[in-house]
Design a protein around this motif. Structure first.
Motif, mmCIF file in Angstrom:
data_model
loop_
_atom_site.group_PDB
_atom_site.id
_atom_site.type_symbol
_atom_site.label_atom_id
_atom_site.label_comp_id
_atom_site.label_asym_id
_atom_site.label_seq_id
_atom_site.Cartn_x
_atom_site.Cartn_y
_atom_site.Cartn_z
ATOM 1 N N ILE A 23 3.316 -76.110 28.778
ATOM 2 C CA ILE A 23 4.246 -76.966 28.066
ATOM 3 C C ILE A 23 5.409 -77.257 29.002
ATOM 4 C CG2 ILE A 23 3.593 -76.182 25.763
ATOM 5 C CD1 ILE A 23 6.110 -74.399 25.774
ATOM 6 N N GLY A 24 6.170 -78.296 28.709
ATOM 7 C CA GLY A 24 7.303 -78.639 29.564
ATOM 8 C C GLY A 24 8.401 -79.310 28.775
ATOM 9 N N GLY A 25 9.586 -79.348 29.383
ATOM 10 C CA GLY A 25 10.733 -79.963 28.733
ATOM 11 C C GLY A 25 11.723 -80.507 29.742
ATOM 12 N N PRO A 26 12.708 -81.271 29.262
ATOM 13 C CA PRO A 26 13.636 -81.967 30.152
ATOM 14 C C PRO A 26 14.835 -81.139 30.627
ATOM 15 C CG PRO A 26 14.090 -82.572 27.890
ATOM 16 C CD PRO A 26 12.897 -81.656 27.872
ATOM 17 N N ASP A 27 15.120 -80.009 29.988
ATOM 18 C CA ASP A 27 16.304 -79.224 30.350
ATOM 19 C C ASP A 27 16.231 -78.751 31.796
ATOM 20 O OD1 ASP A 27 17.376 -79.297 27.689
ATOM 21 O OD2 ASP A 27 15.887 -77.794 27.140
ATOM 22 N N PHE A 28 17.399 -78.563 32.412
ATOM 23 C CA PHE A 28 17.511 -77.997 33.765
ATOM 24 C C PHE A 28 16.767 -78.833 34.804
ATOM 25 C CE2 PHE A 28 16.945 -74.604 30.554
ATOM 26 C CZ PHE A 28 18.282 -74.278 30.403
ATOM 27 N N TRP A 31 11.311 -78.641 33.373
ATOM 28 C CA TRP A 31 10.623 -77.366 33.534
ATOM 29 C C TRP A 31 9.239 -77.472 32.926
ATOM 30 C CZ3 TRP A 31 8.895 -75.254 29.013
ATOM 31 C CH2 TRP A 31 9.520 -75.682 27.832
ATOM 32 N N ARG A 32 8.355 -76.644 33.418
ATOM 33 C CA ARG A 32 7.032 -76.488 32.800
ATOM 34 C C ARG A 32 6.691 -75.008 32.866
ATOM 35 N NH1 ARG A 32 2.832 -77.658 37.212
ATOM 36 N NH2 ARG A 32 4.187 -77.729 39.005
ATOM 37 N N MET A 33 5.983 -74.545 31.846
ATOM 38 C CA MET A 33 5.691 -73.122 31.712
ATOM 39 C C MET A 33 4.247 -72.954 31.275
ATOM 40 S SD MET A 33 7.625 -70.384 29.166
ATOM 41 C CE MET A 33 9.223 -70.586 29.915
ATOM 42 N N LEU A 34 3.531 -72.067 31.960
ATOM 43 C CA LEU A 34 2.153 -71.770 31.562
ATOM 44 C C LEU A 34 2.134 -71.217 30.144
ATOM 45 C CD1 LEU A 34 0.877 -70.112 34.850
ATOM 46 C CD2 LEU A 34 0.375 -72.418 34.018
ATOM 47 N N GLN A 35 1.074 -71.505 29.418
ATOM 48 C CA GLN A 35 1.023 -71.092 28.022
ATOM 49 C C GLN A 35 1.169 -69.580 27.848
ATOM 50 O OE1 GLN A 35 -0.943 -72.399 24.129
ATOM 51 N NE2 GLN A 35 -2.599 -71.653 25.389
ATOM 52 N N ASP A 36 0.536 -68.782 28.683
ATOM 53 C CA ASP A 36 0.665 -67.328 28.548
ATOM 54 C C ASP A 36 2.110 -66.871 28.732
ATOM 55 O OD1 ASP A 36 -2.015 -67.044 27.951
ATOM 56 O OD2 ASP A 36 -2.591 -66.606 30.015
ATOM 57 N N PHE A 41 7.273 -65.296 26.231
ATOM 58 C CA PHE A 41 8.680 -65.668 26.025
ATOM 59 C C PHE A 41 9.025 -65.683 24.536
ATOM 60 C CE2 PHE A 41 11.985 -68.983 25.651
ATOM 61 C CZ PHE A 41 12.918 -68.531 26.569
ATOM 62 N N LEU A 42 8.143 -66.280 23.737
ATOM 63 C CA LEU A 42 8.372 -66.326 22.286
ATOM 64 C C LEU A 42 8.248 -64.946 21.661
ATOM 65 C CD1 LEU A 42 6.439 -69.581 21.305
ATOM 66 C CD2 LEU A 42 8.918 -69.244 21.346
ATOM 67 N N LYS A 43 7.277 -64.182 22.076
ATOM 68 C CA LYS A 43 7.067 -62.855 21.489
ATOM 69 C C LYS A 43 8.204 -61.892 21.828
ATOM 70 C CE LYS A 43 2.825 -61.318 21.106
ATOM 71 N NZ LYS A 43 1.451 -60.890 21.441
ATOM 72 N N ARG A 44 8.838 -62.085 22.989
ATOM 73 C CA ARG A 44 9.993 -61.265 23.354
ATOM 74 C C ARG A 44 11.277 -61.765 22.678
ATOM 75 N NH1 ARG A 44 7.708 -61.724 28.680
ATOM 76 N NH2 ARG A 44 9.282 -63.301 29.144
ATOM 77 N N LEU A 117 7.957 -75.176 37.882
ATOM 78 C CA LEU A 117 7.159 -74.192 37.145
ATOM 79 C C LEU A 117 7.979 -72.918 36.997
ATOM 80 C CD1 LEU A 117 4.394 -73.599 35.862
ATOM 81 C CD2 LEU A 117 3.658 -72.741 38.082
ATOM 82 N N VAL A 118 8.208 -72.488 35.746
ATOM 83 C CA VAL A 118 9.026 -71.311 35.464
ATOM 84 C C VAL A 118 8.235 -70.338 34.596
ATOM 85 C CG1 VAL A 118 11.172 -72.637 35.613
ATOM 86 C CG2 VAL A 118 10.071 -72.334 33.385
ATOM 87 N N SER A 119 8.675 -69.071 34.590
ATOM 88 C CA SER A 119 8.045 -68.094 33.713
ATOM 89 C C SER A 119 8.946 -67.742 32.537
ATOM 90 C CB SER A 119 7.668 -66.830 34.478
ATOM 91 O OG SER A 119 8.809 -66.257 35.070
#
Length: 122
Positions: A23-28, A31-36, A41-44, A117-119
């Motif tokens: 998924i990705g977004g316009p902030d910063f 950014w794009r982040m692998l689904q895992d 990120f959401l679970k934490r 690409l960010v984690s």
């Protein structure tokens, strides 16, 4: 908790689970982040993701005004959540039900390669 808009999603192709790869977004600056990573990120509870439902298009016209008049869904944020896939027991990202379509992530354009690409996100 910070909330981040998701404006792009890259599907993984034709494998049996039909998961979205990233998924990705316009902030910063984008950014794009692998689904895992996004699931972790959401679970934490480091933050939350949301999608703004896109206008329905086709037949040479846009149904945005019509859909908005019926549900108001284009003016609101639809949360991205983690769900389990009962068939394969794999977790995946989806959106909560909003009355427009099963998963709003599927209607987004692919993530731009230029996005970093960010984690995780701040």
């Amino acid at each position: 908790m910070n909330r981040y808009e998701v404006t792009s999603a890259t599907a993984d192709g034709f494998d049996p689970d039909h998961r979205i790869d990233m998924i990705g977004g316009p902030d910063f600056g984008g950014w794009r982040m692998l689904q895992d990573d996004a699931i972790a990120f959401l679970k934490r509870r480091q933050g939350a993701f949301y999608v703004r439902p896109r206008p329905m298009t086709g037949f040479g016209f846009t149904l945005a005004g019509y859909e908005n008049a019926l549900t108001g869904s284009l003016d609101r944020e639809v949360d991205v959540v983690v769900r389990g896939n009962s068939l394969l027991a794999r977790e995946h990202l989806t959106t909560v039900a909003d009355g427009t379509q099963k998963n709003n992530l599927c209607s987004l354009p692919p993530c731009p390669q230029a996005y970093q690409l960010v984690s995780e996100l701040p």
